[in-house]
Design a protein around this motif. Sequence first.
Motif, PDB file in Angstrom:
ATOM      1  N   ILE A 149      15.899 -29.367 -19.765  1.00 57.94           N
ATOM      2  CA  ILE A 149      14.839 -30.177 -19.172  1.00 57.94           C
ATOM      3  C   ILE A 149      14.923 -30.080 -17.642  1.00 57.94           C
ATOM      4  N   GLY A 150      13.777 -29.854 -17.010  1.00 54.82           N
ATOM      5  CA  GLY A 150      13.727 -29.788 -15.554  1.00 54.82           C
ATOM      6  C   GLY A 150      14.305 -28.523 -14.961  1.00 54.82           C
ATOM      7  N   GLN A 151      14.495 -27.490 -15.794  1.00 57.75           N
ATOM      8  CA  GLN A 151      15.086 -26.246 -15.300  1.00 57.75           C
ATOM      9  C   GLN A 151      14.096 -25.087 -15.408  1.00 57.75           C
ATOM     10  N   THR A 152      14.361 -24.046 -14.650  1.00 60.92           N
ATOM     11  CA  THR A 152      13.555 -22.831 -14.707  1.00 60.92           C
ATOM     12  C   THR A 152      14.392 -21.734 -15.350  1.00 60.92           C
ATOM     13  N   HIS A 153      13.820 -21.037 -16.312  1.00 59.97           N
ATOM     14  CA  HIS A 153      14.526 -19.984 -17.035  1.00 59.97           C
ATOM     15  C   HIS A 153      13.777 -18.660 -16.893  1.00 59.97           C
ATOM     16  N   ASN A 154      14.553 -17.584 -16.849  1.00 56.58           N
ATOM     17  CA  ASN A 154      13.982 -16.239 -16.769  1.00 56.58           C
ATOM     18  C   ASN A 154      14.179 -15.532 -18.109  1.00 56.58           C
ATOM     19  N   LEU A 155      13.066 -15.144 -18.731  1.00 60.41           N
ATOM     20  CA  LEU A 155      13.098 -14.516 -20.039  1.00 60.41           C
ATOM     21  C   LEU A 155      12.682 -13.057 -19.940  1.00 60.41           C
ATOM     22  N   ARG A 156      13.310 -12.219 -20.741  1.00 55.68           N
ATOM     23  CA  ARG A 156      12.827 -10.861 -20.944  1.00 55.68           C
ATOM     24  C   ARG A 156      12.253 -10.796 -22.344  1.00 55.68           C
ATOM     25  N   VAL A 157      11.011 -10.333 -22.426  1.00 56.44           N
ATOM     26  CA  VAL A 157      10.257 -10.377 -23.679  1.00 56.44           C
ATOM     27  C   VAL A 157       9.677  -9.004 -23.986  1.00 56.44           C
ATOM     28  N   LEU A 158       9.753  -8.615 -25.253  1.00 56.14           N
ATOM     29  CA  LEU A 158       9.194  -7.342 -25.700  1.00 56.14           C
ATOM     30  C   LEU A 158       7.834  -7.572 -26.343  1.00 56.14           C
ATOM     31  N   ASN A 159       6.833  -6.827 -25.885  1.00 53.83           N
ATOM     32  CA  ASN A 159       5.498  -6.849 -26.469  1.00 53.83           C
ATOM     33  C   ASN A 159       5.409  -5.708 -27.477  1.00 53.83           C
ATOM     34  N   LEU A 160       5.413  -6.060 -28.779  1.00 60.47           N
ATOM     35  CA  LEU A 160       5.360  -5.036 -29.819  1.00 60.47           C
ATOM     36  C   LEU A 160       4.065  -4.242 -29.791  1.00 60.47           C
ATOM     37  N   GLY A 161       3.006  -4.851 -29.247  1.00 56.74           N
ATOM     38  CA  GLY A 161       1.709  -4.190 -29.234  1.00 56.74           C
ATOM     39  C   GLY A 161       1.718  -2.895 -28.457  1.00 56.74           C
ATOM     40  N   MET A 166       8.686  -7.390 -20.577  1.00 60.25           N
ATOM     41  CA  MET A 166       8.177  -8.206 -19.479  1.00 60.25           C
ATOM     42  C   MET A 166       9.240  -9.189 -19.031  1.00 60.25           C
ATOM     43  N   GLU A 167       9.311  -9.427 -17.736  1.00 59.15           N
ATOM     44  CA  GLU A 167      10.149 -10.472 -17.176  1.00 59.15           C
ATOM     45  C   GLU A 167       9.253 -11.688 -16.939  1.00 59.15           C
ATOM     46  N   ILE A 168       9.590 -12.797 -17.571  1.00 61.18           N
ATOM     47  CA  ILE A 168       8.736 -13.984 -17.507  1.00 61.18           C
ATOM     48  C   ILE A 168       9.557 -15.183 -17.055  1.00 61.18           C
ATOM     49  N   GLU A 169       9.055 -15.900 -16.085  1.00 61.32           N
ATOM     50  CA  GLU A 169       9.701 -17.124 -15.606  1.00 61.32           C
ATOM     51  C   GLU A 169       9.005 -18.329 -16.221  1.00 61.32           C
ATOM     52  N   ILE A 170       9.783 -19.217 -16.831  1.00 58.55           N
ATOM     53  CA  ILE A 170       9.235 -20.409 -17.462  1.00 58.55           C
ATOM     54  C   ILE A 170       9.875 -21.642 -16.845  1.00 58.55           C
ATOM     55  N   ALA A 171       9.060 -22.527 -16.307  1.00 62.28           N
ATOM     56  CA  ALA A 171       9.540 -23.776 -15.722  1.00 62.28           C
ATOM     57  C   ALA A 171       9.391 -24.895 -16.753  1.00 62.28           C
ATOM     58  N   VAL A 172      10.501 -25.540 -17.091  1.00 63.32           N
ATOM     59  CA  VAL A 172      10.476 -26.661 -18.031  1.00 63.32           C
ATOM     60  C   VAL A 172      10.333 -27.953 -17.240  1.00 63.32           C
ATOM     61  N   PRO A 173       9.280 -28.715 -17.454  1.00 63.92           N
ATOM     62  CA  PRO A 173       9.075 -29.951 -16.687  1.00 63.92           C
ATOM     63  C   PRO A 173      10.201 -30.965 -16.910  1.00 63.92           C
ATOM     64  N   MET A 174      10.397 -31.827 -15.931  1.00 66.95           N
ATOM     65  CA  MET A 174      11.359 -32.911 -16.068  1.00 66.95           C
ATOM     66  C   MET A 174      10.763 -34.012 -16.943  1.00 66.95           C
ATOM     67  N   ARG A 175      11.523 -34.469 -17.896  1.00 67.17           N
ATOM     68  CA  ARG A 175      11.098 -35.557 -18.769  1.00 67.17           C
ATOM     69  C   ARG A 175      12.273 -36.504 -18.979  1.00 67.17           C
ATOM     70  N   LYS A 176      11.969 -37.776 -19.201  1.00 66.23           N
ATOM     71  CA  LYS A 176      13.003 -38.756 -19.506  1.00 66.23           C
ATOM     72  C   LYS A 176      12.895 -39.185 -20.960  1.00 66.23           C
ATOM     73  N   GLY A 177      14.042 -39.433 -21.564  1.00 69.73           N
ATOM     74  CA  GLY A 177      14.040 -39.916 -22.930  1.00 69.73           C
ATOM     75  C   GLY A 177      13.725 -41.396 -22.992  1.00 69.73           C
ATOM     76  N   THR A 178      13.426 -41.876 -24.164  1.00 65.54           N
ATOM     77  CA  THR A 178      13.176 -43.291 -24.399  1.00 65.54           C
ATOM     78  C   THR A 178      14.019 -43.735 -25.585  1.00 65.54           C
TER      79      THR A 178
END
Length: 414
Positions: free
Chosen positions: A140-152, A157-169
């Motif tokens: 949570i609240g972190q940015t991750h770098n993924l390498r992904v294969l497109n079978l098509g 591809m190198e893809i950056e994904i930002a995970v939003p910050m969230r709080k639990g309840t």
Amino acid sequence: MTPDAKQRAEILKSIKKRVLANHINVAGIDYSAWALHVDKRTPELLDCDLRAFEDGVRQLLAELKTSHTVFYHSLPKELLPQHTINASLRDVCLDGERRWMFLDVFEAGPADIAGIKPGHILESVDGKCYAPPTTPYFGIGQTHNLRVLNLGDGSSMEIEIAVPMRKGTKQRPPIVEPRSPIHSMIAPGIGLLKVPYFPGSAGMGFASDLDRAIDDPKKHGCDRLIIDLRGNIGGSLGFARLASYMCPGKIPIGHSLTPKRLRSGYDPATLPRVPMPRSKPELIFTLGLFAFRDKSVMLMTQGLGAQPFHGRIVILINEWTNSAAEMLANFAAENELARAVGQKTRGNVLGAANFQVGGGYWLRIPVFGWFTSKGQSLEGKGVSPDNEIENRPETLAADEDEQMKKAAEINKGS
């Protein structure tokens, strides 16, 4: 902060206390033997690194053999993809090797925004390669770098994904809630309702959103409906509102059961019959009614009247359809209200609560059971589709959804 030995001892003591007091024992676990095992493991868990401590606690909880059993920090670094990047993964075999394939990618979620598509193959996360059975987790609240294969086209591809910050309840761990519900018309007369989550503690807000999502297709001539529950991560009582749209009258959906009632025995026919509240005053009244009573109840539909799509509903399910979505799918099957297409569901249908156990840690355990209107438990069993169809990597890579195609064929022929 890393908890010291004293704090760890308090955490383990609190976990044992909460489990013995609140956990619902649908698996027939010997609590005395489990508690003794906790005591036996405690010395080594007090004197190990943080990762071994957390993994050791999770191993002890796994011995309870129930879903919705989680040990996590208030700022967790390891959550499932569907709870963080809003995408699920399937274990597939490609060229004789096991790989992770993106299966469900929720609209407007972090993975979707970053360009991930169903059928893409995950190669690595932050430079670390992942293959089944090792599950990639995200923080949570972190940015991750993924390498992904497109079978098509065979490209990586190198893809950056930002995970939003969230709080639990108190009701749930910190997760990135997917957008839900989403509706559209996919063919003349055929409406599509995608529900990846049932948000809210009581489902009141979701119920209002669902009303609008149902009304709009009806205005455009919708007399057939596809309800897409694939990848649904569960959620709240809002699923009862959707169940109410599937039949005209007030009929049983299923019943909850507290640990006390499970131990003492019960007759489902004697349980109070309670529909999902339609308004906040009704909710307050219902909560007050059961404030000092056992909360085992038979949940009823609301009686919303006839709908133009009744008798022409298809539900899409898969192995990542969880919890409340499974309750809904079973309700539809038991009452012959819809045809189900896809794959067998997860079998995670217990109601959970979260408890603080010290050191910034939380314990999530099931505190009531869920049984069908006919008294059957779906825990560990799941719901099987009428038409079992798998979305294969090669078809997803070609942007073809075979499960959706079959659902549309059924609806067109109904």
